[in-house]
Design a protein around this motif. Structure first.
Motif, PDB file in Angstrom:
ATOM      1  N   HIS A  41      55.492  -7.062  36.566  1.00 36.91           N
ATOM      2  CA  HIS A  41      55.733  -8.268  35.669  1.00 36.91           C
ATOM      3  C   HIS A  41      54.597  -8.428  34.461  1.00 36.91           C
ATOM      4  CE1 HIS A  41      58.067  -9.582  39.311  1.00 36.91           C
ATOM      5  NE2 HIS A  41      58.710 -10.681  38.293  1.00 36.91           N
ATOM      6  N   LYS A  87      53.830 -15.708  29.606  1.00 42.07           N
ATOM      7  CA  LYS A  87      55.035 -15.999  30.168  1.00 42.07           C
ATOM      8  C   LYS A  87      54.832 -17.044  31.303  1.00 42.07           C
ATOM      9  CE  LYS A  87      58.801 -14.522  27.967  1.00 42.07           C
ATOM     10  NZ  LYS A  87      58.795 -13.145  27.537  1.00 42.07           N
ATOM     11  N   CYS A  88      53.865 -16.625  32.282  1.00 38.31           N
ATOM     12  CA  CYS A  88      53.555 -17.184  33.666  1.00 38.31           C
ATOM     13  C   CYS A  88      52.097 -18.127  33.338  1.00 38.31           C
ATOM     14  CB  CYS A  88      53.411 -16.274  34.516  1.00 38.31           C
ATOM     15  SG  CYS A  88      55.221 -15.611  34.628  1.00 38.31           S
ATOM     16  N   LYS A 102      63.925 -19.285  37.828  1.00 37.84           N
ATOM     17  CA  LYS A 102      64.186 -19.970  36.477  1.00 37.84           C
ATOM     18  C   LYS A 102      64.393 -18.688  35.252  1.00 37.84           C
ATOM     19  CE  LYS A 102      62.714 -23.187  32.913  1.00 37.84           C
ATOM     20  NZ  LYS A 102      61.386 -23.737  32.048  1.00 37.84           N
ATOM     21  N   CYS A 103      63.302 -17.845  35.563  1.00 41.78           N
ATOM     22  CA  CYS A 103      63.345 -16.831  34.378  1.00 41.78           C
ATOM     23  C   CYS A 103      64.133 -15.752  34.663  1.00 41.78           C
ATOM     24  CB  CYS A 103      61.635 -16.150  34.471  1.00 41.78           C
ATOM     25  SG  CYS A 103      61.768 -14.719  33.305  1.00 41.78           S
ATOM     26  N   HIS A 104      64.317 -15.312  36.027  1.00 41.04           N
ATOM     27  CA  HIS A 104      65.462 -14.275  36.659  1.00 41.04           C
ATOM     28  C   HIS A 104      66.743 -14.826  35.685  1.00 41.04           C
ATOM     29  CE1 HIS A 104      62.602 -12.496  40.020  1.00 41.04           C
ATOM     30  NE2 HIS A 104      62.152 -12.286  38.720  1.00 41.04           N
ATOM     31  N   GLU A 113      67.086 -14.608  32.168  1.00 40.69           N
ATOM     32  CA  GLU A 113      66.985 -13.121  31.770  1.00 40.69           C
ATOM     33  C   GLU A 113      68.112 -12.395  32.205  1.00 40.69           C
ATOM     34  OE1 GLU A 113      63.522 -11.555  30.388  1.00 40.69           O
ATOM     35  OE2 GLU A 113      62.665 -13.216  29.547  1.00 40.69           O
TER      36      GLU A 113
END
Ligand code: HEC
Ligand code: HEC
Ligand code: HEC
Length: 89
Positions: A41, A48-49, A71-73, A76
């Motif tokens: 990642h 981003k995190c 949320k991100c998966h 994206e």
């Protein structure tokens, strides 16, 4: 050399800054454990995190589902999104 070893030990022991494992594993409750390949990642960019300096993030269901992982998966359309794609028994 000796000094390096002591410095490394100090960092690990007090978990101050700098070290990230290549991957982490969370317990994930009854749904089963969740693998987090941190290294894979990193190319996304630390910010981003991590807010501010990269340091430990306390993981829990809310963070995992609503703030970071799921949320991100979903946003994206990449990475595991189904329960059993992340949680393995
Ligand atoms: C997709 C999200 C994400 C990205 C991107 C990310 N990290 Fe992390 N990082 C985490 C999470 C979550 C943890 C906490 C793991 C744990 O301890 O459970 C962590 C832990 C760490 C730690 C260990 C902190 C400690 O004291 O245990 C370091 C250092 C770190 N990250 C550095 C970085 C750097 C540098 C980058 C960018 C090159 C980066 N991270 C990108 C999510 C991310
Ligand atoms: C900022 C966005 C973002 C966050 C936050 C994020 N991921 Fe991902 N994740 C991705 C992307 C993008 C991919 C696909 C990477 C690729 O295809 O190279 C991915 C892929 C993965 C994969 C599959 C890796 C592989 O080798 O196939 C796993 C497992 C995963 N993520 C778990 C997690 C977990 C667990 C968390 C939370 C601790 C998390 N991710 C947080 C964006 C994110
Ligand atoms: C992208 C990966 C990912 C997906 C998809 C995902 N989860 Fe999770 N889930 C996590 C992570 C990471 C945690 C935090 C685990 C921890 O703190 O031990 C978590 C925590 C949980 C917990 C709390 C466990 C506990 O006792 O603390 C439950 C329950 C849960 N998930 C159920 C689900 C269900 C149901 C789905 C599908 C609707 C789902 N999860 C989808 C990654 C994921």
């Amino acid at each position: 050399m000796k000094r390096t070893i002591i410095a490394l030990f100090a960092l690990v022991a007090f978990s101050g800054t700098a070290f990230a494992a290549d991957s982490y594993e969370y317990k994930g409750g009854a749904m089963g454990k969740v693998a987090f390949p941190h290294k894979a990642h990193m190319k996304l960019g630390c910010a981003k995190c991590h807010e501010g300096a990269p340091k430990k993030i306390e993981m829990n269901k809310d963070v995992a589902h609503n703030k970071l992982c799921v949320k991100c998966h979903k946003a994206e359309k990449k990475g595991p999104q189904g329960c059993k794609d992340c949680h393995k028994k």
